[in-house]
Design an enzyme around this catalytic site. Structure first.
Site, PDB file in Angstrom:
ATOM      1  N   ARG A 128       0.845  -1.196   0.000  1.00  7.65           N
ATOM      2  CA  ARG A 128       0.000   0.000   0.000  1.00  7.65           C
ATOM      3  C   ARG A 128       0.879   1.244   0.000  1.00  7.65           C
ATOM      4  O   ARG A 128       1.048   1.920   1.013  1.00  7.65           O
ATOM      5  CB  ARG A 128      -0.959  -0.049   1.189  1.00  7.65           C
ATOM      6  CG  ARG A 128      -2.068  -1.062   0.937  1.00  7.65           C
ATOM      7  CD  ARG A 128      -3.087  -1.132   2.021  1.00  7.65           C
ATOM      8  NE  ARG A 128      -4.360  -1.615   1.491  1.00  7.65           N
ATOM      9  CZ  ARG A 128      -5.420  -1.878   2.232  1.00  7.65           C
ATOM     10  NH1 ARG A 128      -5.373  -1.688   3.531  1.00  7.65           N
ATOM     11  NH2 ARG A 128      -6.529  -2.322   1.673  1.00  7.65           N
ATOM     12  N   ASP A 136      -4.419  -1.431  -6.142  1.00  3.89           N
ATOM     13  CA  ASP A 136      -4.817  -1.874  -4.812  1.00  3.89           C
ATOM     14  C   ASP A 136      -6.234  -2.449  -4.834  1.00  3.89           C
ATOM     15  O   ASP A 136      -7.219  -1.754  -4.622  1.00  3.89           O
ATOM     16  CB  ASP A 136      -4.710  -0.697  -3.841  1.00  3.89           C
ATOM     17  CG  ASP A 136      -4.905  -1.111  -2.395  1.00  3.89           C
ATOM     18  OD1 ASP A 136      -5.309  -2.267  -2.156  1.00  3.89           O
ATOM     19  OD2 ASP A 136      -4.653  -0.275  -1.503  1.00  3.89           O
ATOM     20  N   SER A 139      -8.353  -2.229  -1.580  1.00 10.54           N
ATOM     21  CA  SER A 139      -9.026  -0.950  -1.392  1.00 10.54           C
ATOM     22  C   SER A 139     -10.238  -0.808  -2.316  1.00 10.54           C
ATOM     23  O   SER A 139     -11.308  -0.364  -1.893  1.00 10.54           O
ATOM     24  CB  SER A 139      -8.057   0.208  -1.632  1.00 10.54           C
ATOM     25  OG  SER A 139      -7.083   0.273  -0.609  1.00 10.54           O
TER      26      SER A 139
END
Length: 371
Positions: A128, A136, A139
Site C-alpha cells: 500500500r 490496490d 481498497s
C-alpha cells in the site's frame, strides 16, 4: 492475420476465466479494459460466460477485441478467487496467475500453486504505497463492501436512517458506529452520512481520526494506539484488549447500527463486540459484521448468516463485493490492468522485473527460471 504473418512481435496472451465459487459474480477483466490491453498488443481470451454474473455478454468482449475460447492455456490467467484443485490442474508450469489468493490465510493453497510450477501474484500482497494505488484491489473492493454494508444495515433496521420531521412528530437520525476505519470503514461512514445517519468511527490507530472527521463523522476516542506496519493495525496486548473491550462494550450499547470491518491479515478477526454488548443494545438494532470470513468481530456472529440475538439483528455477509458485480468488476479489472502493464515489456510480452518492489511483494510463487 496472426502475428507471424503481420511481422509483429506477439504480445502476451491473457486468459479471463469464468468464476465457479458459489455466489461469485465478478469477472477479472471487463470489456473496457480488454480494449485498452488489446490496444497495447496484449491478446485476451475469454471463457464463454465469464462475464455473465456481472451482466456482461460474450459479444461485448468480442467487440472489445477479445476471443472467446480456452483461457487456461494463456500466458497469464486472470481470476478473482483462488483456483480450486480442478482449475489448478488445467494450468501448466511457467504460466502466471493473478487473483485474490489469500497468501497469509491459505498457505496450503499457495504450496499447491507452487508445486504446479505456476508463477502467482496475489493482489492482497500488493504494497500500500502511493505508486501502487491504482493496483490496490483490497481498497477497490473494500469501497464496495463499505458501501453495501450500510445499505444492508438500512434494509435490516427497524428505524429510519435520516432525521424526519412530520406532522406526527420528529424522528431522530440513526446513530451508526463503524469499527475499523480502513477503506471499507471510511466508505461506510461516508455512506451512512449520505443516508442521513449520524456516524461515528473507531480504530485502534488514532492517526486516522482526521480521516473519520473528513467524511463528516465523529471520532470515538478510547485512548488506545495500535498503529502497525503497512497501514494495518498491530495486534493488541492483553491489557490493551481488556481496556478496549470494556470501553467498547459501554459505547456500543448507545448505537442503533454497528458495522465492523476490523481485520488482521493472516489472523482470526479480533473480537470487538461481545455478547454482553449485544445484549445491552436496544432491540431492533443492527450489527453488520464484515469480518465473518475470518471468524467475525462480533462474538455472536454466525458467518454467512443473519441471526437475531437479544432482539438485535446480526448480519454476516460473505463476499459483499460479489453482490455488486458490475461496479466491483470494473474496479477490480482496472487493478488487474495496472498490475499486468507493470509486468509487460515494450512489446507487450510478459517480462516481470522483480527488482520492482510492487512485483516482488505481490509475487507469492516464482518459476525456477525467474530465481
Amino acid at each position: 492475420m496472426d502475428s507471424a504473418q503481420s511481422g509483429k512481435a506477439q504480445g502476451a496472451v491473457v486468459g479471463v476465466v469464468r468464476e465457479t465459487n458459489d455466489g461469485e459474480r465478478r469477472v477479472a477483466l471487463v470489456p473496457k479494459v480488454v480494449g485498452k490491453l488489446a490496444g497495447k498488443g496484449v491478446q485476451v481470451v475469454v471463457e464463454a460466460g465469464a462475464g455473465a454474473g456481472a451482466l456482461i455478454p460474450d459479444d461485448a468482449y468480442v467487440e472489445a477485441g477479445a476471443q472467446i475460447g480456452d483461457p487456461w492455456s494463456a500466458d497469464v490467467v486472470a481470476k478473482v478467487a483462488a483456483p480450486d484443485a480442478g482449475e489448478l490442474a488445467r494450468m501448466r508450469p511457467e504460466q502466471t496467475l493473478i487473483g485474490f489468493l489469500n497468501p497469509r490465510g491459505n498457505a496450503d493453497g499457495i504450496k499447491e500453486i507452487a508445486a504446479a510450477g505456476v508463477q502467482a501474484f496475489a493482489v492482497e500482497a500488493i504494497p500500500r504505497i502511493s505508486r501502487a494505488q491504482a493496483m490496490d484491489a483490497l481498497s477497490s473492493q473494500g469501497n464496495v463492501s463499505g458501501y453495501k454494508a450500510v445499505i444492508v444495515a438500512a434494509s435490516e433496521s427497524t428505524r429510519f436512517f435520516p432525521m424526519l420531521t412530520t406532522a406526527a412528530g420528529t424522528v431522530k437520525p440513526a446513530t451508526v458506529l463503524v469499527l475499523g476505519v480502513g477503506v471499507a470503514g471510511l466508505q461506510a461512514l461516508a455512506t451512512a452520512k449520505r443516508l442521513g445517519g449520524r456516524p461515528t468511527g473507531y480504530d485502534v490507530r488514532p492517526e486516522v481520526a482526521d480521516q473519520v472527521r473528513s467524511v463528516g463523522a465523529q471520532w470515538l476516542d478510547l485512548g488506545i494506539d495500535a498503529a502497525g506496519e503497512g497501514g494495518y493495525a498491530r495486534e493488541l496486548t492483553e491489557a490493551e484488549r481488556d481496556q478496549q473491550q470494556q470501553a467498547l462494550e459501554d459505547a456500543i450499547k448507545g448505537f442503533d447500527v454497528v458495522i465492523t470491518t476490523a481485520l488482521v491479515p493472516g489472523r482470526p478477526a479480533p473480537r470487538l463486540v461481545t455478547a454482553a454488548a449485544v445484549e445491552g443494545m436496544r432491540p431492533g438494532s443492527v450489527i453488520v459484521d464484515l469480518a465473518g470470513e475470518t471468524g467475525g468481530n462480533c462474538e455472536l456472529t454466525e458467518p454467512g448468516q443473519t441471526v437475531v440475538k437479544h432482539g438485535v439483528t446480526i448480519v454476516s455477509p460473505l463476499n459483499l463485493p460479489a453482490t455488486m458485480p458490475e461496479h466491483a468488476s470494473e474496479l477490480y479489472s482496472r487493478n488487474v490492468q495496472e498490475l499486468l502493464e507493470l509486468m509487460l515489456d515494450d512489446d507487450a510480452r510478459l517480462a516481470p522485473d522483480f527488482s520492482d518492489e510492487i512485483l516482488a511483494a505481490a509475487c507469492v510463487t516464482r518459476t525456477e527460471e525467474d530465481h
